[in-house]
Scaffold this active site. Structure first.
Site, PDB file in Angstrom:
ATOM      1  N   VAL A  91      23.161  39.921  67.007  1.00 25.77           N
ATOM      2  CA  VAL A  91      23.347  38.543  66.532  1.00 25.77           C
ATOM      3  C   VAL A  91      24.448  38.494  65.481  1.00 25.77           C
ATOM      4  O   VAL A  91      25.305  37.602  65.497  1.00 25.77           O
ATOM      5  CB  VAL A  91      22.030  37.965  65.982  1.00 25.77           C
ATOM      6  CG1 VAL A  91      22.255  36.569  65.403  1.00 25.77           C
ATOM      7  CG2 VAL A  91      20.971  37.897  67.081  1.00 25.77           C
ATOM      8  N   ASP A  92      24.449  39.456  64.569  1.00 24.42           N
ATOM      9  CA  ASP A  92      25.529  39.532  63.573  1.00 24.42           C
ATOM     10  C   ASP A  92      26.885  39.695  64.252  1.00 24.42           C
ATOM     11  O   ASP A  92      27.854  39.010  63.914  1.00 24.42           O
ATOM     12  CB  ASP A  92      25.299  40.714  62.636  1.00 24.42           C
ATOM     13  CG  ASP A  92      24.427  40.369  61.440  1.00 24.42           C
ATOM     14  OD1 ASP A  92      24.290  39.175  61.136  1.00 24.42           O
ATOM     15  OD2 ASP A  92      23.886  41.291  60.812  1.00 24.42           O
ATOM     16  N   LEU A  93      26.962  40.632  65.187  1.00 27.04           N
ATOM     17  CA  LEU A  93      28.237  40.910  65.850  1.00 27.04           C
ATOM     18  C   LEU A  93      28.731  39.696  66.631  1.00 27.04           C
ATOM     19  O   LEU A  93      29.908  39.333  66.568  1.00 27.04           O
ATOM     20  CB  LEU A  93      28.086  42.117  66.777  1.00 27.04           C
ATOM     21  CG  LEU A  93      27.812  43.453  66.073  1.00 27.04           C
ATOM     22  CD1 LEU A  93      27.433  44.525  67.087  1.00 27.04           C
ATOM     23  CD2 LEU A  93      29.022  43.898  65.268  1.00 27.04           C
TER      24      LEU A  93
END
Length: 410
Positions: A181-183
C-alpha cells in the site's frame, strides 16, 4: 516550472526526463520517499529534509545495516541530497517559508493539518508560492470519520480487505510480503504530481494534490472489488490461485515449485495435450474458463498429479515453446541472481560516501530518449545542509554557524 527552472531544463533537454524540476521532499518512512525516489530517478532535483537528531524513522529500521546505514533507508532514498532542519523552532519554520517558493513541488506526509498548524495552509501557498504543487500523502485523507488518523501500511491492508483475500484458502488473512500500500501510494503520488505539473502549464498555477493510503488500498482491490460490487458476494481466499481464472496457481514438480497461468481456452487445450489428456479441452467441466472456475478443485487435482512427474526446467522449457505462461517460484536470492535480472540491470552498484560500493535494486523506469539515472547515493543525515542552504538561500558561513549554534540545523 519557474522561468529559471525551465531554462535549466532546456539546457539539460538531452539528459533525464525531469531535469530542472525541483522537489522539496519533507516526507519520511516509505510512501513519500518512494515517490521522491521515482521522480529523482527520472531526473528531478530532490532535496530531502529530515528532523535534526534521528532523521527519517527508517534510518533505524534494521538490521540489516551497512556501516550503520539501514538497508531499508538505502532502498528508498537515492537520487536525493539531504538536509536537516528543526521545524519546531521559529527559525526552522522561517527557513521552510523561504525554501518552498524556490521549488516546483513540495512533498509531505505529515499527519493531516500539520503544515497548517505551522502556518502553511493553502491560503499561504496561494499567496507566497502560487506556482508550487503541494502533494500531501496521508493515511486517510482530509475527509471522513478517520481523517487525521496516522496511516500504516499494515493497518490499511487489514482495513481495506486486502488481507482478507491473501493467504491460504483455509488459513488466516495475510499481509503482502512488502508494504504494497505504501509503495503503490508513492507511485500514485508520482503520477498525480506530474499531472498537476502538466496542468500548471495550462493554468499557470500550482495546486494541492491529496493521496491517501486508504484510497490507494481500496483501489488495489481492483477486479476483486468490482466482482463484489457486481454480485454483492464477498470474496474468499484462493491461496496462490486466481478467483476468476483456472488453472492459474502454483504446482509442485519433482524438483521444485512452478507458477502456471493459463489465460485462455486455447492455452488450456495446448496444456491438456502436452500433459497427455487432450480430451480435457472438450470436457464440459473444463472446456471454458467459466467451467474450469466452477470445477477448480477437480481440475487442479488432475493437473497436480500430472505435473509432479516433470522436472521444473523440463516443464518450463516445453510449455514456453507452446506459448503457455510459466515460471519458477524463486526465492529473493534466486530472483536477484537470475540472468534476466542481470540483463535488465535491476541490481546496481552505487558508491556511497560512508559505505563505499553497495548493491541496490535498479530502476524500472526505462526512458529511451531521456534515460533515467542514479546520480546520488542516499544521503547521510544532514549531509548537504550547508551546500543546499547556501545554494538556495544564499546563506554564508556566518549565517550557517548562527543557525547551528541555535540548533536549527546541524
Amino acid at each position: 516550472m519557474s522561468a529559471e527552472n525551465i531554462k535549466t531544463a532546456k539546457a539539460q533537454s538531452n539528459a533525464d526526463a525531469l531535469a530542472g524540476l525541483k522537489i522539496l521532499d519533507l516526507s519520511r518512512v516509505l510512501a513519500g520517499p518512494w515517490c521522491g525516489q521515482l521522480l529523482g530517478d527520472l531526473g528531478a532535483e530532490v532535496i530531502k529534509v529530515e528532523s535534526l537528531n534521528s532523521g527519517d524513522d527508517t534510518r533505524a529500521w534494521g538490521p540489516p545495516f551497512l556501516e550503520g546505514e539501514s538497508a531499508y533507508f538505502l532502498g528508498c532514498n537515492r537520487n536525493k541530497r539531504g538536509i536537516t532542519i528543526d521545524f519546531s523552532s521559529a527559525d526552522g519554520k522561517s527557513l521552510l517559508a523561504q525554501l518552498i517558493p524556490k521549488f516546483d513541488v513540495v512533498l509531505e506526509n505529515f499527519k493531516t493539518g500539520t503544515l497548517e498548524k505551522w502556518g502553511f495552509n493553502q491560503a499561504w501557498f496561494e499567496t507566497h508560492a502560487p506556482m508550487v504543487v503541494r502533494c500531501s500523502i496521508t493515511g486517510y485523507g482530509s475527509e471522513g470519520p478517520q481523517a487525521g488518523l496516522p496511516g500504516y501500511d499494515f493497518i490499511l491492508q487489514a482495513e481495506s480487505g486486502l488481507m482478507s483475500i491473501s493467504g491460504s484458502e483455509n488459513g488466516e488473512p495475510s499481509k503482502y510480503g512488502v508494504a504494497i500500500v505504501d509503495l503503490a501510494t508513492g507511485m500514485m503520488a508520482a503520477n498525480a504530481i506530474q499531472a498537476a505539473l502538466l496542468a500548471r502549464y495550462r493554468t499557470g498555477k500550482g495546486q494541492l494534490v491529496e493521496v491517501s493510503l486508504f484510497d490507494t488500498a481500496t483501489a488495489l482491490l481492483a477486479n476483486v472489488g468490482n466482482s463484489h460490487l457486481a454480485t454483492g458476494k464477498d470474496s474468499g481466499r484462493y491461496g496462490n490461485g486466481h478467483p476468476t481464472i483456472v488453472p492459474y496457481t502454483t504446482y509442485r514438480c519433482s524438483d521444485g515449485m512452478i507458477a502456471l497461468a493459463v489465460g485462455n481456452d486455447g492455452q488450456f487445450a495446448k496444456l491438456a495435450a502436452y500433459l497427455g489428456n487432450p480430451e480435457w479441452a472438450n470436457d464440459e467441466r473444463f472446456k471454458t474458463n467459466a467451467a474450469r472456475v466452477n470445477n477448480r478443485a477437480v481440475l487442479d487435482e488432475h493437473i497436480k498429479n500430472k505435473i509432479s512427474r516433470y522436472s521444473s526446467n523440463e516443464l518450463i522449457n516445453e510449455l514456453r515453446k507452446l506459448g503457455i505462461p510459466i515460471g519458477n517460484v524463486n526465492t529473493v536470492k534466486q530472483a536477484l541472481a537470475s540472468q534476466q535480472t542481470q540483463a535488465k540491470n535491476m541490481v546496481l552498484n552505487v558508491q556511497h560516501q560512508k559505505i563505499g560500493s553497495f548493491k541496490t535494486l535498479g530502476t524500472p523506469l526505462r526512458m529511451h530518449g531521456t534515460p533515467s539515472s542514479i546520480r546520488y547515493a542516499p544521503p547521510l543525515l544532514g549531509e548537504h545542509t550547508d551546500e543546499i542552504l547556501s545554494e538556495y538561500l544564499n546563506l554564508n558561513t556566518e549565517d550557517l554557524s548562527e543557525l547551528k549554534n541555535k540548533k536549527v540545523i546541524a
